[in-house]
Design an enzyme around this catalytic site. Sequence first.
Site, PDB file in Angstrom:
ATOM      1  N   LYS A  39     -13.283  -0.500  15.570  1.00  0.00           N
ATOM      2  CA  LYS A  39     -11.914  -1.018  15.753  1.00  0.00           C
ATOM      3  C   LYS A  39     -11.402  -0.742  17.171  1.00  0.00           C
ATOM      4  CE  LYS A  39     -10.739  -0.787  10.879  1.00  0.00           C
ATOM      5  NZ  LYS A  39     -10.109  -0.048   9.788  1.00  0.00           N
ATOM      6  N   LYS A  46     -10.369  -4.069  19.219  1.00  0.00           N
ATOM      7  CA  LYS A  46      -8.936  -4.286  19.453  1.00  0.00           C
ATOM      8  C   LYS A  46      -8.512  -3.887  20.874  1.00  0.00           C
ATOM      9  CE  LYS A  46      -8.082  -3.733  14.500  1.00  0.00           C
ATOM     10  NZ  LYS A  46      -7.061  -3.842  13.465  1.00  0.00           N
ATOM     11  N   ASN A  67       0.853  -1.187   0.000  1.00  0.00           N
ATOM     12  CA  ASN A  67       0.000   0.000   0.000  1.00  0.00           C
ATOM     13  C   ASN A  67       0.890   1.237   0.000  1.00  0.00           C
ATOM     14  OD1 ASN A  67       0.496   0.933   2.854  1.00  0.00           O
ATOM     15  ND2 ASN A  67      -0.141  -1.180   3.211  1.00  0.00           N
ATOM     16  N   PHE A 117      -4.302   3.347  14.586  1.00  0.00           N
ATOM     17  CA  PHE A 117      -4.722   4.293  13.553  1.00  0.00           C
ATOM     18  C   PHE A 117      -5.723   3.570  12.676  1.00  0.00           C
ATOM     19  CE2 PHE A 117      -2.441   8.380  13.029  1.00  0.00           C
ATOM     20  CZ  PHE A 117      -1.696   8.349  14.194  1.00  0.00           C
ATOM     21  N   LYS A 140       9.440 -16.225 -11.151  1.00  0.00           N
ATOM     22  CA  LYS A 140       8.532 -15.184 -11.633  1.00  0.00           C
ATOM     23  C   LYS A 140       7.334 -15.815 -12.348  1.00  0.00           C
ATOM     24  CE  LYS A 140       8.436 -11.198 -14.666  1.00  0.00           C
ATOM     25  NZ  LYS A 140       9.147 -10.449 -15.687  1.00  0.00           N
ATOM     26  N   ASP A 183      -3.765  -7.100   5.460  1.00  0.00           N
ATOM     27  CA  ASP A 183      -4.640  -8.066   6.140  1.00  0.00           C
ATOM     28  C   ASP A 183      -4.473  -9.471   5.571  1.00  0.00           C
ATOM     29  OD1 ASP A 183      -5.852  -6.312   7.962  1.00  0.00           O
ATOM     30  OD2 ASP A 183      -7.090  -5.481   6.358  1.00  0.00           O
TER      31      ASP A 183
HETATM   32  O1  PMT Z   1       2.683   6.369   6.354  1.00  0.00           O
HETATM   33  P1  PMT Z   1       1.988   7.611   5.848  1.00  0.00           P
HETATM   34  O2  PMT Z   1       2.157   7.827   4.366  1.00  0.00           O
HETATM   35  O3  PMT Z   1       2.345   8.833   6.654  1.00  0.00           O
HETATM   36  O4  PMT Z   1       0.427   7.392   6.016  1.00  0.00           O
HETATM   37  C1  PMT Z   1      -0.132   7.327   7.302  1.00  0.00           C
HETATM   38  C2  PMT Z   1      -1.263   6.307   7.388  1.00  0.00           C
HETATM   39  C3  PMT Z   1      -2.420   6.738   6.510  1.00  0.00           C
HETATM   40  C4  PMT Z   1      -0.757   4.921   6.953  1.00  0.00           C
HETATM   41  C5  PMT Z   1      -1.668   6.241   8.895  1.00  0.00           C
HETATM   42  O5  PMT Z   1      -2.073   7.506   9.312  1.00  0.00           O
HETATM   43  C6  PMT Z   1      -2.764   5.209   9.144  1.00  0.00           C
HETATM   44  O6  PMT Z   1      -3.945   5.480   8.986  1.00  0.00           O
HETATM   45  N1  PMT Z   1      -2.367   3.981   9.539  1.00  0.00           N
HETATM   46  C7  PMT Z   1      -3.263   2.845   9.735  1.00  0.00           C
HETATM   47  C8  PMT Z   1      -3.564   2.200   8.435  1.00  0.00           C
HETATM   48  C9  PMT Z   1      -4.347   0.930   8.579  1.00  0.00           C
HETATM   49  O7  PMT Z   1      -3.851  -0.101   8.247  1.00  0.00           O
HETATM   50  O8  PMT Z   1      -5.521   1.026   9.110  1.00  0.00           O
HETATM   51  P2  PMT Z   1      -6.452  -0.260   9.419  1.00  0.00           P
HETATM   52  O9  PMT Z   1      -7.754   0.323   9.666  1.00  0.00           O
HETATM   53  O10 PMT Z   1      -6.328  -1.290   8.342  1.00  0.00           O
HETATM   54  O11 PMT Z   1      -5.872  -0.888  10.748  1.00  0.00           O
HETATM   55  C10 PMT Z   1      -6.262  -0.425  12.034  1.00  0.00           C
HETATM   56  C11 PMT Z   1      -5.124  -0.632  13.006  1.00  0.00           C
HETATM   57  O12 PMT Z   1      -4.827  -2.026  13.132  1.00  0.00           O
HETATM   58  C12 PMT Z   1      -3.830   0.044  12.606  1.00  0.00           C
HETATM   59  O13 PMT Z   1      -3.262   0.596  13.757  1.00  0.00           O
HETATM   60  C13 PMT Z   1      -2.972  -1.095  12.070  1.00  0.00           C
HETATM   61  O14 PMT Z   1      -1.570  -0.872  12.314  1.00  0.00           O
HETATM   62  C14 PMT Z   1      -3.474  -2.297  12.853  1.00  0.00           C
HETATM   63  N2  PMT Z   1      -3.402  -3.566  12.107  1.00  0.00           N
HETATM   64  C15 PMT Z   1      -4.140  -3.746  10.981  1.00  0.00           C
HETATM   65  C16 PMT Z   1      -4.092  -4.954  10.318  1.00  0.00           C
HETATM   66  C17 PMT Z   1      -3.271  -5.989  10.832  1.00  0.00           C
HETATM   67  N3  PMT Z   1      -3.187  -7.169  10.247  1.00  0.00           N
HETATM   68  N4  PMT Z   1      -2.546  -5.772  11.945  1.00  0.00           N
HETATM   69  C18 PMT Z   1      -2.604  -4.593  12.593  1.00  0.00           C
HETATM   70  O15 PMT Z   1      -1.945  -4.402  13.611  1.00  0.00           O
END
Ligand code: PMT
Length: 400
Positions: free
Chosen positions: A337, A341, A210, A323, A289, A279
């Site tokens: 979330k 979590k 991403n 986040f 490849k 995820d």
């Molecule tokens: O890196 P930048 O370019 O500055 O951009 C910042 C950002 C947009 C990446 C950041 O601000 C942000 O939003 N990060 C979270 C992105 C995300 O994956 O969101 P999510 O809604 O999918 O996940 C929620 C939370 O669970 C996050 O804290 C993530 O780290 C965590 N997670 C998600 C999936 C997973 N398998 N394990 C996790 O720990």
Amino acid sequence: MDKYIKNKNIILGVAGGIAAYKSVELLRLLVKQGARVRVAMTSSACKFVGPLTFEALSGQKVCTDLFEGDDASIQHIKWADDADAVIIAPATANIIGKFANGIADDALSTLILAVTAPVLICPAMNTHMYENRAVQRNIDILEGDGYHIMEPGSGELACGTSGPGRMPEPEIILDRLICCLTPKDYKGKKVLVTAGPTREKIDPVRFISNPSSGKMGYAVARAAEHRGADVILVSGPVDIMPPLNVKVIHTESAKEMAASVLEHFKHSDVVIKTAAVSDYRTKKVAKQKIKKTKTAMSLDLQKNMDILKELGKKKKSQVLVGFAAETQDLKKNAEKKLKAKNLDIIAGNLVGSPNSGFGTDTNRVTLFLKGGNVKKLPEMEKDEVADILLDQVKKIEKKK
Ligand code: PMT
């Protein structure tokens, strides 16, 4: 603009070394941060760069002589009294020797004796001079007297020798100045931060990922370090400069990131997960490849561990911050979330809108707190978001 630099009175002391040209850029950075900068130069510094250059950029008269101007007799005292901080860059062996021994025979060395604000000294000289016992002794004296001393960089120097002695880059000096001026309310705290994307391999040349640049997470790590925390930053593959004085652990896949985070979790007081974790991963990574075929193709994916959810289950006294990157229904999705979590805070950011989310220097974030409080922040620099987030964490820690 950094709040500890904006509207502050900074004295930039320039001594006579070839690195004086870099101080022009340092001045420009300080002015950009909203500082009021006054420049004091030694007579040898004026041989490397003209005072007029500093005068034009600072908008203030440069001090080169103790006895010039109308209020000459007290000018150095007034400047010293007004100063919130002083940077000496470059600091030559000569000026370091004068400072260490209280010699006041020119404008800069006289002024420094009257300063009570923090002073950051950036030595820059030939390697043999820097390693000379007398210079090292003087640096030790200054350190003992409470001056902040920066390590010079290593590499090829203007004089042709190679080794320590190069003046640190202006961005690094600015970062250390901010660190000097930031109150240490996180001293003794261990903060674990994740940043950047993950990469899930498909074959030796392709992966699922991403656009996370790591900027948000690196800003959080930097802000925590400035505030005195012991910071571990678990980072996915990014292309930005690591924060100073922070232990960075480089990872690629979600699996590697999970292993590092789980290893350091139990010793952490605060965990802030800004990383955009995949995820899913491919069930099987192709050894060679994958060749194009005439038909469509599909990837067989399996779920990755939700690292944050796992931390939520293991949580004891830690403050846990997530986040949420959302394209719609920010409140509903973020609060879901937060609960699922077991978090203390989730910072919801709308991605896909200009100046917010992936890759930008700014972000538009809403903080959803456990218990139902919501704080909507306006668009601001990611550094500012990081600081406000850390303020909020501090409040939660105090209540625990
Ligand atoms: O890196 P930048 O370019 O500055 O951009 C910042 C950002 C947009 C990446 C950041 O601000 C942000 O939003 N990060 C979270 C992105 C995300 O994956 O969101 P999510 O809604 O999918 O996940 C929620 C939370 O669970 C996050 O804290 C993530 O780290 C965590 N997670 C998600 C999936 C997973 N398998 N394990 C996790 O720990």
